[in-house]
Design a protein around this motif. Structure first.
Motif, PDB file in Angstrom:
ATOM      1  N   ILE A  14       0.837  -1.202   0.000  1.00  0.00           N
ATOM      2  CA  ILE A  14       0.000   0.000   0.000  1.00  0.00           C
ATOM      3  C   ILE A  14       0.870   1.251   0.000  1.00  0.00           C
ATOM      4  O   ILE A  14       0.634   2.192  -0.763  1.00  0.00           O
ATOM      5  CB  ILE A  14      -0.962  -0.003   1.213  1.00  0.00           C
ATOM      6  CG1 ILE A  14      -1.988  -1.120   1.070  1.00  0.00           C
ATOM      7  CG2 ILE A  14      -1.655   1.343   1.349  1.00  0.00           C
ATOM      8  CD1 ILE A  14      -2.802  -1.367   2.318  1.00  0.00           C
ATOM      9  N   ALA A  15       1.890   1.274   0.848  1.00  0.00           N
ATOM     10  CA  ALA A  15       2.786   2.435   0.909  1.00  0.00           C
ATOM     11  C   ALA A  15       3.524   2.627  -0.410  1.00  0.00           C
ATOM     12  O   ALA A  15       3.708   3.768  -0.871  1.00  0.00           O
ATOM     13  CB  ALA A  15       3.776   2.264   2.058  1.00  0.00           C
ATOM     14  N   LEU A  16       3.935   1.541  -1.043  1.00  0.00           N
ATOM     15  CA  LEU A  16       4.598   1.631  -2.341  1.00  0.00           C
ATOM     16  C   LEU A  16       3.660   2.224  -3.389  1.00  0.00           C
ATOM     17  O   LEU A  16       4.058   3.062  -4.196  1.00  0.00           O
ATOM     18  CB  LEU A  16       5.084   0.251  -2.774  1.00  0.00           C
ATOM     19  CG  LEU A  16       5.769   0.165  -4.131  1.00  0.00           C
ATOM     20  CD1 LEU A  16       7.083   0.931  -4.090  1.00  0.00           C
ATOM     21  CD2 LEU A  16       5.986  -1.286  -4.505  1.00  0.00           C
ATOM     22  N   GLY A  17       2.399   1.803  -3.372  1.00  0.00           N
ATOM     23  CA  GLY A  17       1.421   2.348  -4.309  1.00  0.00           C
ATOM     24  C   GLY A  17       1.187   3.837  -4.109  1.00  0.00           C
ATOM     25  O   GLY A  17       1.082   4.594  -5.080  1.00  0.00           O
ATOM     26  N   VAL A  18       1.125   4.275  -2.864  1.00  0.00           N
ATOM     27  CA  VAL A  18       0.944   5.705  -2.582  1.00  0.00           C
ATOM     28  C   VAL A  18       2.181   6.482  -3.015  1.00  0.00           C
ATOM     29  O   VAL A  18       2.069   7.568  -3.608  1.00  0.00           O
ATOM     30  CB  VAL A  18       0.625   5.925  -1.084  1.00  0.00           C
ATOM     31  CG1 VAL A  18       0.665   7.390  -0.730  1.00  0.00           C
ATOM     32  CG2 VAL A  18      -0.726   5.328  -0.746  1.00  0.00           C
ATOM     33  N   PHE A  19       3.354   5.936  -2.769  1.00  0.00           N
ATOM     34  CA  PHE A  19       4.587   6.592  -3.223  1.00  0.00           C
ATOM     35  C   PHE A  19       4.614   6.703  -4.748  1.00  0.00           C
ATOM     36  O   PHE A  19       4.989   7.736  -5.300  1.00  0.00           O
ATOM     37  CB  PHE A  19       5.817   5.832  -2.721  1.00  0.00           C
ATOM     38  CG  PHE A  19       7.100   6.372  -3.284  1.00  0.00           C
ATOM     39  CD1 PHE A  19       7.632   7.547  -2.787  1.00  0.00           C
ATOM     40  CD2 PHE A  19       7.755   5.718  -4.313  1.00  0.00           C
ATOM     41  CE1 PHE A  19       8.814   8.068  -3.303  1.00  0.00           C
ATOM     42  CE2 PHE A  19       8.929   6.220  -4.837  1.00  0.00           C
ATOM     43  CZ  PHE A  19       9.462   7.408  -4.337  1.00  0.00           C
ATOM     44  N   MET A  20       4.215   5.627  -5.421  1.00  0.00           N
ATOM     45  CA  MET A  20       4.183   5.648  -6.881  1.00  0.00           C
ATOM     46  C   MET A  20       3.202   6.692  -7.397  1.00  0.00           C
ATOM     47  O   MET A  20       3.435   7.296  -8.448  1.00  0.00           O
ATOM     48  CB  MET A  20       3.800   4.251  -7.408  1.00  0.00           C
ATOM     49  CG  MET A  20       4.864   3.203  -7.231  1.00  0.00           C
ATOM     50  SD  MET A  20       4.302   1.510  -7.486  1.00  0.00           S
ATOM     51  CE  MET A  20       3.707   1.544  -9.154  1.00  0.00           C
ATOM     52  N   LEU A  21       2.132   6.915  -6.673  1.00  0.00           N
ATOM     53  CA  LEU A  21       1.135   7.907  -7.076  1.00  0.00           C
ATOM     54  C   LEU A  21       1.655   9.322  -6.924  1.00  0.00           C
ATOM     55  O   LEU A  21       1.355  10.197  -7.742  1.00  0.00           O
ATOM     56  CB  LEU A  21      -0.128   7.727  -6.232  1.00  0.00           C
ATOM     57  CG  LEU A  21      -1.294   8.659  -6.501  1.00  0.00           C
ATOM     58  CD1 LEU A  21      -1.866   8.389  -7.879  1.00  0.00           C
ATOM     59  CD2 LEU A  21      -2.359   8.476  -5.448  1.00  0.00           C
ATOM     60  N   MET A  22       2.477   9.568  -5.922  1.00  0.00           N
ATOM     61  CA  MET A  22       2.902  10.933  -5.616  1.00  0.00           C
ATOM     62  C   MET A  22       4.210  11.355  -6.281  1.00  0.00           C
ATOM     63  O   MET A  22       4.539  12.536  -6.246  1.00  0.00           O
ATOM     64  CB  MET A  22       3.019  11.097  -4.105  1.00  0.00           C
ATOM     65  CG  MET A  22       1.709  11.002  -3.410  1.00  0.00           C
ATOM     66  SD  MET A  22       1.887  11.312  -1.673  1.00  0.00           S
ATOM     67  CE  MET A  22       0.198  11.246  -1.160  1.00  0.00           C
ATOM     68  N   GLN A  23       4.937  10.449  -6.875  1.00  0.00           N
ATOM     69  CA  GLN A  23       6.207  10.829  -7.499  1.00  0.00           C
ATOM     70  C   GLN A  23       5.932  11.411  -8.890  1.00  0.00           C
ATOM     71  O   GLN A  23       5.055  10.942  -9.600  1.00  0.00           O
ATOM     72  CB  GLN A  23       7.154   9.644  -7.545  1.00  0.00           C
ATOM     73  CG  GLN A  23       6.658   8.449  -8.314  1.00  0.00           C
ATOM     74  CD  GLN A  23       6.860   8.547  -9.800  1.00  0.00           C
ATOM     75  OE1 GLN A  23       7.799   9.161 -10.255  1.00  0.00           O
ATOM     76  NE2 GLN A  23       5.976   7.946 -10.560  1.00  0.00           N
ATOM     77  N   PRO A  24       6.678  12.447  -9.285  1.00  0.00           N
ATOM     78  CA  PRO A  24       6.404  13.103 -10.564  1.00  0.00           C
ATOM     79  C   PRO A  24       7.330  12.698 -11.715  1.00  0.00           C
ATOM     80  O   PRO A  24       7.258  13.288 -12.783  1.00  0.00           O
ATOM     81  CB  PRO A  24       6.640  14.576 -10.219  1.00  0.00           C
ATOM     82  CG  PRO A  24       7.737  14.535  -9.227  1.00  0.00           C
ATOM     83  CD  PRO A  24       7.492  13.276  -8.418  1.00  0.00           C
ATOM     84  N   PHE A  25       8.213  11.730 -11.535  1.00  0.00           N
ATOM     85  CA  PHE A  25       9.262  11.490 -12.508  1.00  0.00           C
ATOM     86  C   PHE A  25       9.015  10.325 -13.457  1.00  0.00           C
ATOM     87  O   PHE A  25       9.343  10.399 -14.625  1.00  0.00           O
ATOM     88  CB  PHE A  25      10.602  11.261 -11.786  1.00  0.00           C
ATOM     89  CG  PHE A  25      10.972  12.399 -10.889  1.00  0.00           C
ATOM     90  CD1 PHE A  25      11.283  13.633 -11.410  1.00  0.00           C
ATOM     91  CD2 PHE A  25      10.979  12.237  -9.509  1.00  0.00           C
ATOM     92  CE1 PHE A  25      11.616  14.701 -10.588  1.00  0.00           C
ATOM     93  CE2 PHE A  25      11.309  13.286  -8.684  1.00  0.00           C
ATOM     94  CZ  PHE A  25      11.622  14.522  -9.221  1.00  0.00           C
TER      95      PHE A  25
END
Length: 62
Positions: free
Chosen positions: A24-35
């Motif tokens: 879940i944390a990985l998915g949220v991180f993937m959602l918030m990264q802009p690169f």
């Protein structure tokens, strides 16, 4: 068939709950990264898989 049933009885929630939380944390991180566009593309499905996994694992015995 009895091996399958005994394997189901031994399911415990500890490590699997931690793994679901990390997904879940990985998915949220993937959602918030802009690169990285592919990470953003698969962020929702990653978060969804982690959430469904957490719901299922939370029903396992401690």
């Amino acid at each position: 068939m009895s091996n399958f049933i005994s394997g189901l009885i031994r399911l415990r929630r500890g490590p699997r709950e931690v793994l679901a939380t990390i997904i879940i944390a990985l998915g949220v991180f993937m959602l918030m990264q802009p690169f990285v566009m592919w990470a953003f593309t698969y962020s929702f499905i990653t978060t969804l898989v982690g959430t469904v996994m957490f719901i299922i694992v939370s029903h396992f015995p401690k």
